[in-house]
Design a protein around this motif. Sequence first.
Motif, PDB file in Angstrom:
ATOM      1  N   PRO A 132       0.828  -1.220   0.000  1.00  0.00           N
ATOM      2  CA  PRO A 132       0.000   0.000   0.000  1.00  0.00           C
ATOM      3  C   PRO A 132       0.857   1.262   0.000  1.00  0.00           C
ATOM      4  CG  PRO A 132       0.003  -1.037   2.165  1.00  0.00           C
ATOM      5  CD  PRO A 132       0.726  -1.977   1.261  1.00  0.00           C
ATOM      6  N   ALA A 133       0.306   2.299  -0.623  1.00  0.00           N
ATOM      7  CA  ALA A 133       1.025   3.573  -0.710  1.00  0.00           C
ATOM      8  C   ALA A 133       0.894   4.383   0.563  1.00  0.00           C
ATOM      9  CB  ALA A 133       0.512   4.372  -1.904  1.00  0.00           C
ATOM     10  N   THR A 134      -0.098   4.054   1.387  1.00  0.00           N
ATOM     11  CA  THR A 134      -0.320   4.794   2.623  1.00  0.00           C
ATOM     12  C   THR A 134      -0.382   3.830   3.800  1.00  0.00           C
ATOM     13  OG1 THR A 134      -2.724   4.674   2.356  1.00  0.00           O
ATOM     14  CG2 THR A 134      -1.609   6.604   1.440  1.00  0.00           C
ATOM     15  N   SER A 135      -0.126   4.357   4.985  1.00  0.00           N
ATOM     16  CA  SER A 135      -0.225   3.563   6.207  1.00  0.00           C
ATOM     17  C   SER A 135      -0.735   4.474   7.318  1.00  0.00           C
ATOM     18  CB  SER A 135       1.142   2.989   6.584  1.00  0.00           C
ATOM     19  OG  SER A 135       1.053   2.154   7.714  1.00  0.00           O
ATOM     20  N   PRO A 136      -1.700   4.022   8.125  1.00  0.00           N
ATOM     21  CA  PRO A 136      -2.334   2.704   8.080  1.00  0.00           C
ATOM     22  C   PRO A 136      -3.222   2.523   6.851  1.00  0.00           C
ATOM     23  CG  PRO A 136      -3.417   4.100   9.693  1.00  0.00           C
ATOM     24  CD  PRO A 136      -2.201   4.847   9.240  1.00  0.00           C
ATOM     25  N   VAL A 137      -3.623   1.272   6.615  1.00  0.00           N
ATOM     26  CA  VAL A 137      -4.313   0.893   5.391  1.00  0.00           C
ATOM     27  C   VAL A 137      -5.815   0.869   5.613  1.00  0.00           C
ATOM     28  CG1 VAL A 137      -4.564  -0.928   3.668  1.00  0.00           C
ATOM     29  CG2 VAL A 137      -2.346  -0.527   4.722  1.00  0.00           C
ATOM     30  N   GLY A 138      -6.549   1.674   4.838  1.00  0.00           N
ATOM     31  CA  GLY A 138      -8.007   1.650   4.871  1.00  0.00           C
ATOM     32  C   GLY A 138      -8.563   0.724   3.804  1.00  0.00           C
ATOM     33  N   GLU A 139      -9.825   0.325   3.967  1.00  0.00           N
ATOM     34  CA  GLU A 139     -10.419  -0.658   3.056  1.00  0.00           C
ATOM     35  C   GLU A 139     -10.571  -0.152   1.629  1.00  0.00           C
ATOM     36  OE1 GLU A 139     -11.922  -1.666   7.186  1.00  0.00           O
ATOM     37  OE2 GLU A 139     -11.625   0.175   6.022  1.00  0.00           O
ATOM     38  N   SER A 140     -10.629   1.155   1.443  1.00  0.00           N
ATOM     39  CA  SER A 140     -10.955   1.697   0.121  1.00  0.00           C
ATOM     40  C   SER A 140      -9.746   1.928  -0.775  1.00  0.00           C
ATOM     41  CB  SER A 140     -11.720   3.014   0.276  1.00  0.00           C
ATOM     42  OG  SER A 140     -10.903   3.982   0.935  1.00  0.00           O
ATOM     43  N   ILE A 141      -8.534   1.720  -0.262  1.00  0.00           N
ATOM     44  CA  ILE A 141      -7.369   1.956  -1.116  1.00  0.00           C
ATOM     45  C   ILE A 141      -7.338   0.913  -2.228  1.00  0.00           C
ATOM     46  CG2 ILE A 141      -6.115   2.861   0.877  1.00  0.00           C
ATOM     47  CD1 ILE A 141      -4.271   0.388   0.595  1.00  0.00           C
ATOM     48  N   PRO A 142      -6.617   1.196  -3.327  1.00  0.00           N
ATOM     49  CA  PRO A 142      -6.560   0.228  -4.421  1.00  0.00           C
ATOM     50  C   PRO A 142      -6.011  -1.126  -3.965  1.00  0.00           C
ATOM     51  CG  PRO A 142      -5.702   2.349  -5.114  1.00  0.00           C
ATOM     52  CD  PRO A 142      -5.906   2.446  -3.638  1.00  0.00           C
ATOM     53  N   LYS A 143      -6.603  -2.180  -4.509  1.00  0.00           N
ATOM     54  CA  LYS A 143      -6.154  -3.536  -4.202  1.00  0.00           C
ATOM     55  C   LYS A 143      -5.246  -4.021  -5.317  1.00  0.00           C
ATOM     56  CE  LYS A 143      -9.598  -2.861  -2.582  1.00  0.00           C
ATOM     57  NZ  LYS A 143     -10.043  -1.574  -1.961  1.00  0.00           N
ATOM     58  N   GLN A 144      -3.971  -4.239  -4.988  1.00  0.00           N
ATOM     59  CA  GLN A 144      -2.988  -4.716  -5.963  1.00  0.00           C
ATOM     60  C   GLN A 144      -2.120  -5.787  -5.305  1.00  0.00           C
ATOM     61  OE1 GLN A 144      -2.627  -4.060  -9.172  1.00  0.00           O
ATOM     62  NE2 GLN A 144      -4.335  -2.630  -9.252  1.00  0.00           N
ATOM     63  N   PRO A 145      -2.653  -7.001  -5.129  1.00  0.00           N
ATOM     64  CA  PRO A 145      -1.865  -8.049  -4.484  1.00  0.00           C
ATOM     65  C   PRO A 145      -0.538  -8.286  -5.204  1.00  0.00           C
ATOM     66  CG  PRO A 145      -4.156  -8.733  -4.731  1.00  0.00           C
ATOM     67  CD  PRO A 145      -3.994  -7.469  -5.523  1.00  0.00           C
ATOM     68  N   ILE A 146       0.473  -8.675  -4.438  1.00  0.00           N
ATOM     69  CA  ILE A 146       1.785  -8.947  -5.026  1.00  0.00           C
ATOM     70  C   ILE A 146       2.139 -10.425  -4.947  1.00  0.00           C
ATOM     71  CG2 ILE A 146       2.673  -6.619  -4.596  1.00  0.00           C
ATOM     72  CD1 ILE A 146       4.144  -7.763  -2.143  1.00  0.00           C
ATOM     73  N   ASN A 147       1.160 -11.251  -4.561  1.00  0.00           N
ATOM     74  CA  ASN A 147       1.408 -12.694  -4.523  1.00  0.00           C
ATOM     75  C   ASN A 147       0.100 -13.430  -4.819  1.00  0.00           C
ATOM     76  OD1 ASN A 147       0.032 -12.873  -1.847  1.00  0.00           O
ATOM     77  ND2 ASN A 147       1.859 -11.754  -1.170  1.00  0.00           N
TER      78      ASN A 147
END
Length: 338
Positions: A132-147
Amino acid sequence: MMTAKNDRPAVLVTGGAGYIGSHAVLALRDSGWRVAVIDNLSTGFRFALPDDVPLYEGDIADRSLVADIIAREEIGAIMHFAGSIIVPESVENPLKYYENNTLKSHSLISSAVAGGVRNFIFSSTAATYGIPATSPVGESIPKQPINPYGWSKLMTEQMLADTAAAHPFRYCALRYFNVAGADPLGRTGQSTVGATHLIKVALEAALGQRDNVAVFGTDYDTPDGTGVRDYIHVADLAAAHVLALQALVDDASPPPIMNCGYGRGFSVLEVLDAVDRVTNRTINRKLEPRRAGDPAALVSDPSLLRQRLDWQPKRADLDQIIQDALQWERKLAELRAG
Protein backbone atom coordinates in the motif's frame (compact mmCIF):
# COMPACT_ATOMS: atom_id res chain seq x y z
CA MET A 1 -32.87 -5.28 17.34
CA MET A 2 -30.73 -8.35 17.96
CA THR A 3 -32.02 -11.78 17.01
CA ALA A 4 -32.95 -13.97 19.98
CA LYS A 5 -30.59 -16.88 20.56
CA ASN A 6 -33.17 -19.52 19.69
CA ASP A 7 -33.94 -17.71 16.41
CA ARG A 8 -30.34 -17.69 15.25
CA PRO A 9 -29.44 -19.92 12.32
CA ALA A 10 -27.01 -22.80 12.74
CA VAL A 11 -23.52 -21.95 11.50
CA LEU A 12 -21.27 -24.15 9.36
CA VAL A 13 -17.61 -23.33 10.02
CA THR A 14 -15.29 -24.47 7.23
CA GLY A 15 -11.77 -25.22 8.40
CA GLY A 16 -13.21 -25.14 11.91
CA ALA A 17 -10.63 -27.54 13.33
CA GLY A 18 -7.81 -25.22 12.29
CA TYR A 19 -6.19 -22.32 14.09
CA ILE A 20 -8.54 -19.40 13.50
CA GLY A 21 -11.55 -21.57 12.72
CA SER A 22 -11.43 -23.37 16.07
CA HIS A 23 -11.35 -20.04 17.90
CA ALA A 24 -14.37 -18.91 15.90
CA VAL A 25 -16.19 -22.12 16.88
CA LEU A 26 -15.50 -21.41 20.55
CA ALA A 27 -16.58 -17.77 20.22
CA LEU A 28 -19.82 -18.81 18.52
CA ARG A 29 -20.51 -21.47 21.12
CA ASP A 30 -19.72 -19.06 23.97
CA SER A 31 -22.28 -16.67 22.45
CA GLY A 32 -25.01 -19.29 22.16
CA TRP A 33 -24.87 -20.18 18.45
CA ARG A 34 -25.36 -23.73 17.13
CA VAL A 35 -22.27 -24.85 15.21
CA ALA A 36 -21.15 -27.61 12.84
CA VAL A 37 -17.71 -27.97 11.27
CA ILE A 38 -16.37 -29.24 7.96
CA ASP A 39 -12.61 -29.79 7.82
CA ASN A 40 -10.39 -32.17 5.86
CA LEU A 41 -7.95 -32.18 8.83
CA SER A 42 -4.97 -31.44 6.59
CA THR A 43 -3.95 -28.72 9.05
CA GLY A 44 -6.74 -29.04 11.62
CA PHE A 45 -7.19 -31.22 14.70
CA ARG A 46 -10.22 -32.87 16.29
CA PHE A 47 -8.90 -31.97 19.75
CA ALA A 48 -9.31 -28.28 18.88
CA LEU A 49 -13.10 -28.68 18.96
CA PRO A 50 -15.56 -29.29 21.80
CA ASP A 51 -16.65 -32.94 21.86
CA ASP A 52 -20.27 -32.12 21.08
CA VAL A 53 -19.59 -30.03 17.97
CA PRO A 54 -20.41 -32.11 14.86
CA LEU A 55 -17.31 -32.54 12.70
CA TYR A 56 -17.71 -33.61 9.09
CA GLU A 57 -14.37 -34.73 7.73
CA GLY A 58 -14.26 -33.81 4.08
CA ASP A 59 -13.67 -31.20 1.41
CA ILE A 60 -15.65 -28.00 0.95
CA ALA A 61 -15.66 -28.73 -2.82
CA ASP A 62 -17.63 -31.93 -2.23
CA ARG A 63 -21.01 -30.48 -3.14
CA SER A 64 -23.05 -33.51 -2.15
CA LEU A 65 -21.42 -33.55 1.30
CA VAL A 66 -21.92 -29.80 1.82
CA ALA A 67 -25.55 -30.06 0.66
CA ASP A 68 -26.12 -32.90 3.11
CA ILE A 69 -24.61 -30.88 5.99
CA ILE A 70 -26.69 -27.81 5.15
CA ALA A 71 -29.87 -29.89 5.18
CA ARG A 72 -29.01 -32.14 8.12
CA GLU A 73 -27.80 -29.32 10.42
CA GLU A 74 -30.31 -26.73 9.16
CA ILE A 75 -27.46 -24.36 8.29
CA GLY A 76 -28.39 -20.73 7.76
CA ALA A 77 -24.91 -19.17 7.87
CA ILE A 78 -21.38 -20.11 6.84
CA MET A 79 -18.05 -18.93 8.24
CA HIS A 80 -15.42 -19.82 5.67
CA PHE A 81 -11.86 -20.35 6.95
CA ALA A 82 -10.75 -23.37 4.90
CA GLY A 83 -7.85 -22.63 2.57
CA SER A 84 -4.09 -22.27 2.15
CA ILE A 85 -2.35 -19.34 3.80
CA ILE A 86 1.45 -19.38 3.30
CA VAL A 87 2.57 -16.45 1.14
CA PRO A 88 5.95 -17.83 -0.06
CA GLU A 89 4.35 -21.17 -0.93
CA SER A 90 1.75 -19.34 -3.01
CA VAL A 91 4.56 -17.80 -5.06
CA GLU A 92 6.16 -21.22 -5.58
CA ASN A 93 2.89 -23.11 -6.18
CA PRO A 94 0.26 -20.61 -7.37
CA LEU A 95 -2.12 -23.17 -8.84
CA LYS A 96 -2.52 -24.83 -5.43
CA TYR A 97 -3.71 -21.49 -4.05
CA TYR A 98 -6.09 -20.75 -6.91
CA GLU A 99 -7.56 -24.24 -6.44
CA ASN A 100 -7.82 -24.26 -2.63
CA ASN A 101 -8.73 -20.62 -2.09
CA THR A 102 -10.63 -19.62 -5.24
CA LEU A 103 -12.06 -22.65 -7.04
CA LYS A 104 -13.13 -24.41 -3.85
CA SER A 105 -14.63 -21.18 -2.52
CA HIS A 106 -16.63 -20.99 -5.75
CA SER A 107 -17.94 -24.47 -5.07
CA LEU A 108 -18.81 -23.60 -1.46
CA ILE A 109 -20.60 -20.38 -2.41
CA SER A 110 -22.53 -22.29 -5.06
CA SER A 111 -23.56 -24.87 -2.45
CA ALA A 112 -24.61 -22.09 -0.10
CA VAL A 113 -26.86 -20.47 -2.70
CA ALA A 114 -28.33 -23.83 -3.73
CA GLY A 115 -29.01 -24.71 -0.09
CA GLY A 116 -30.66 -21.39 0.74
CA VAL A 117 -27.87 -20.16 3.05
CA ARG A 118 -28.28 -16.40 3.27
CA ASN A 119 -25.36 -15.29 5.47
CA PHE A 120 -21.67 -15.77 4.71
CA ILE A 121 -18.56 -14.58 6.59
CA PHE A 122 -15.31 -14.88 4.65
CA SER A 123 -11.79 -15.12 6.03
CA SER A 124 -9.88 -12.70 3.80
CA THR A 125 -6.49 -11.06 4.17
CA ALA A 126 -4.50 -7.84 4.15
CA ALA A 127 -2.49 -9.45 1.35
CA THR A 128 -5.21 -8.13 -0.98
CA TYR A 129 -3.64 -4.68 -0.58
CA GLY A 130 -0.21 -5.66 -1.87
CA ILE A 131 2.26 -2.88 -1.08
CA PRO A 132 0.00 0.00 0.00
CA ALA A 133 1.02 3.57 -0.71
CA THR A 134 -0.32 4.79 2.62
CA SER A 135 -0.22 3.56 6.21
CA PRO A 136 -2.33 2.70 8.08
CA VAL A 137 -4.31 0.89 5.39
CA GLY A 138 -8.01 1.65 4.87
CA GLU A 139 -10.42 -0.66 3.06
CA SER A 140 -10.96 1.70 0.12
CA ILE A 141 -7.37 1.96 -1.12
CA PRO A 142 -6.56 0.23 -4.42
CA LYS A 143 -6.15 -3.54 -4.20
CA GLN A 144 -2.99 -4.72 -5.96
CA PRO A 145 -1.87 -8.05 -4.48
CA ILE A 146 1.78 -8.95 -5.03
CA ASN A 147 1.41 -12.69 -4.52
CA PRO A 148 -1.02 -15.45 -5.59
CA TYR A 149 -2.28 -15.81 -2.02
CA GLY A 150 -3.58 -12.24 -2.06
CA TRP A 151 -5.06 -12.61 -5.54
CA SER A 152 -6.78 -15.89 -4.63
CA LYS A 153 -8.56 -14.17 -1.74
CA LEU A 154 -9.42 -11.02 -3.69
CA MET A 155 -11.02 -13.16 -6.41
CA THR A 156 -13.23 -14.78 -3.78
CA GLU A 157 -14.24 -11.37 -2.43
CA GLN A 158 -15.37 -10.46 -5.95
CA MET A 159 -17.35 -13.68 -6.28
CA LEU A 160 -19.11 -12.91 -3.01
CA ALA A 161 -19.98 -9.37 -4.12
CA ASP A 162 -21.38 -10.58 -7.43
CA THR A 163 -23.32 -13.40 -5.74
CA ALA A 164 -24.84 -10.96 -3.24
CA ALA A 165 -25.98 -8.75 -6.14
CA ALA A 166 -27.72 -11.66 -7.86
CA HIS A 167 -29.20 -13.70 -4.99
CA PRO A 168 -30.80 -13.29 -1.53
CA PHE A 169 -27.34 -13.59 -0.02
CA ARG A 170 -25.42 -11.35 2.40
CA TYR A 171 -21.73 -11.49 3.12
CA CYS A 172 -18.94 -9.87 5.05
CA ALA A 173 -15.26 -10.37 4.24
CA LEU A 174 -12.87 -9.67 7.09
CA ARG A 175 -9.34 -8.80 6.00
CA TYR A 176 -6.92 -10.07 8.63
CA PHE A 177 -3.57 -8.60 9.35
CA ASN A 178 -1.22 -10.85 11.38
CA VAL A 179 -3.12 -13.23 13.65
CA ALA A 180 -1.38 -14.52 16.78
CA GLY A 181 -2.00 -15.69 20.33
CA ALA A 182 -4.28 -18.46 21.58
CA ASP A 183 -7.52 -18.99 23.47
CA PRO A 184 -7.03 -17.36 26.90
CA LEU A 185 -8.70 -20.38 28.54
CA GLY A 186 -6.26 -22.77 26.89
CA ARG A 187 -8.87 -24.61 24.83
CA THR A 188 -7.17 -24.24 21.44
CA GLY A 189 -4.27 -22.52 19.72
CA GLN A 190 -1.91 -22.69 16.75
CA SER A 191 -1.13 -26.42 16.50
CA THR A 192 0.11 -26.96 12.94
CA VAL A 193 3.49 -28.64 12.68
CA GLY A 194 5.86 -26.47 10.66
CA ALA A 195 3.71 -23.35 10.98
CA THR A 196 5.31 -20.15 9.68
CA HIS A 197 3.69 -17.59 12.01
CA LEU A 198 6.49 -15.50 13.54
CA ILE A 199 5.31 -15.62 17.17
CA LYS A 200 4.76 -19.38 17.08
CA VAL A 201 8.16 -19.95 15.47
CA ALA A 202 9.81 -17.69 18.04
CA LEU A 203 8.15 -19.50 20.94
CA GLU A 204 9.22 -22.87 19.57
CA ALA A 205 12.79 -21.54 19.51
CA ALA A 206 12.45 -20.19 23.05
CA LEU A 207 11.23 -23.61 24.22
CA GLY A 208 14.14 -25.41 22.56
CA GLN A 209 12.16 -26.89 19.67
CA ARG A 210 14.08 -24.89 17.05
CA ASP A 211 17.72 -23.80 16.88
CA ASN A 212 16.96 -20.28 15.70
CA VAL A 213 14.46 -17.89 14.16
CA ALA A 214 15.06 -16.71 10.62
CA VAL A 215 14.65 -12.96 10.08
CA PHE A 216 13.76 -12.53 6.41
CA GLY A 217 14.99 -9.14 5.28
CA THR A 218 16.91 -6.58 7.29
CA ASP A 219 17.08 -3.83 4.65
CA TYR A 220 13.46 -2.71 4.45
CA ASP A 221 12.59 0.98 4.70
CA THR A 222 11.47 0.59 8.33
CA PRO A 223 12.97 1.91 11.57
CA ASP A 224 15.11 -1.19 12.21
CA GLY A 225 15.18 -2.59 8.68
CA THR A 226 12.88 -5.55 9.39
CA GLY A 227 9.30 -6.03 8.27
CA VAL A 228 6.53 -4.33 10.27
CA ARG A 229 3.18 -6.04 10.85
CA ASP A 230 -0.05 -5.41 12.77
CA TYR A 231 -0.57 -8.34 15.17
CA ILE A 232 -4.13 -9.12 16.30
CA HIS A 233 -5.02 -11.57 19.07
CA VAL A 234 -6.95 -14.50 17.65
CA ALA A 235 -9.61 -14.22 20.39
CA ASP A 236 -10.32 -10.60 19.45
CA LEU A 237 -10.48 -11.66 15.80
CA ALA A 238 -12.95 -14.46 16.58
CA ALA A 239 -15.12 -11.97 18.49
CA ALA A 240 -15.18 -9.75 15.38
CA HIS A 241 -16.55 -12.68 13.36
CA VAL A 242 -19.39 -13.23 15.79
CA LEU A 243 -20.28 -9.52 15.71
CA ALA A 244 -20.21 -9.50 11.91
CA LEU A 245 -22.45 -12.55 11.71
CA GLN A 246 -24.91 -11.08 14.21
CA ALA A 247 -25.07 -7.91 12.11
CA LEU A 248 -25.80 -9.92 8.96
CA VAL A 249 -28.51 -11.99 10.65
CA ASP A 250 -30.08 -8.84 12.09
CA ASP A 251 -29.98 -7.27 8.60
CA ALA A 252 -28.00 -4.40 10.06
CA SER A 253 -26.14 -3.83 6.76
CA PRO A 254 -22.55 -4.09 8.01
CA PRO A 255 -19.86 -3.01 5.55
CA PRO A 256 -19.09 -5.94 3.22
CA ILE A 257 -15.34 -5.49 3.73
CA MET A 258 -13.64 -4.69 7.04
CA ASN A 259 -10.06 -4.71 8.28
CA CYS A 260 -9.17 -6.72 11.37
CA GLY A 261 -6.15 -5.35 13.19
CA TYR A 262 -5.22 -2.97 15.98
CA GLY A 263 -3.75 -0.12 13.92
CA ARG A 264 -0.31 -0.53 15.48
CA GLY A 265 2.70 -2.21 13.89
CA PHE A 266 5.66 -4.08 15.36
CA SER A 267 8.83 -5.05 13.52
CA VAL A 268 10.19 -8.58 13.45
CA LEU A 269 12.97 -7.59 15.85
CA GLU A 270 10.49 -5.92 18.23
CA VAL A 271 8.44 -9.11 18.30
CA LEU A 272 11.52 -11.22 19.00
CA ASP A 273 12.54 -8.83 21.78
CA ALA A 274 9.06 -9.23 23.28
CA VAL A 275 9.32 -13.04 23.12
CA ASP A 276 12.70 -12.82 24.89
CA ARG A 277 11.09 -10.65 27.54
CA VAL A 278 8.02 -12.84 28.13
CA THR A 279 9.92 -16.14 28.15
CA ASN A 280 13.04 -14.83 29.88
CA ARG A 281 15.10 -16.51 27.16
CA THR A 282 17.33 -15.19 24.39
CA ILE A 283 16.40 -16.43 20.92
CA ASN A 284 19.13 -17.06 18.36
CA ARG A 285 18.32 -14.89 15.33
CA LYS A 286 19.46 -15.89 11.86
CA LEU A 287 19.48 -13.07 9.33
CA GLU A 288 18.25 -14.11 5.88
CA PRO A 289 17.46 -12.36 2.57
CA ARG A 290 13.96 -11.06 1.92
CA ARG A 291 11.28 -13.58 0.92
CA ALA A 292 9.39 -13.17 -2.34
CA GLY A 293 6.04 -11.47 -1.92
CA ASP A 294 6.63 -9.81 1.46
CA PRO A 295 5.83 -6.07 1.77
CA ALA A 296 7.94 -3.92 4.09
CA ALA A 297 5.07 -2.81 6.32
CA LEU A 298 1.40 -3.64 6.64
CA VAL A 299 -0.63 -1.89 9.36
CA SER A 300 -4.43 -1.68 9.50
CA ASP A 301 -6.93 1.08 9.91
CA PRO A 302 -9.65 -0.81 11.84
CA SER A 303 -11.99 2.18 12.17
CA LEU A 304 -14.87 0.57 10.27
CA LEU A 305 -14.86 -2.53 12.45
CA ARG A 306 -14.73 -0.49 15.65
CA GLN A 307 -17.41 1.99 14.61
CA ARG A 308 -19.91 -0.14 12.70
CA LEU A 309 -19.78 -3.29 14.86
CA ASP A 310 -18.76 -1.63 18.14
CA TRP A 311 -15.83 -4.04 18.26
CA GLN A 312 -13.91 -3.60 21.51
CA PRO A 313 -10.65 -5.57 21.49
CA LYS A 314 -9.79 -7.04 24.87
CA ARG A 315 -6.25 -8.35 24.35
CA ALA A 316 -4.54 -5.66 22.27
CA ASP A 317 -1.17 -6.03 23.95
CA LEU A 318 1.83 -7.71 22.32
CA ASP A 319 3.13 -9.24 25.55
CA GLN A 320 -0.36 -10.63 26.32
CA ILE A 321 -0.59 -12.13 22.82
CA ILE A 322 2.77 -13.83 23.38
CA GLN A 323 1.85 -14.98 26.90
CA ASP A 324 -1.36 -16.65 25.67
CA ALA A 325 0.51 -18.29 22.80
CA LEU A 326 3.19 -19.50 25.22
CA GLN A 327 0.57 -21.06 27.47
CA TRP A 328 -0.80 -22.96 24.47
CA GLU A 329 2.65 -24.12 23.32
CA ARG A 330 3.24 -25.66 26.74
CA LYS A 331 -0.16 -27.36 26.69
CA LEU A 332 0.40 -28.57 23.13
CA ALA A 333 3.67 -30.20 24.17
CA GLU A 334 1.76 -32.06 26.91
CA LEU A 335 -0.94 -33.16 24.45
CA ARG A 336 1.64 -34.54 22.06
CA ALA A 337 3.62 -36.22 24.83
CA GLY A 338 0.50 -37.89 26.24
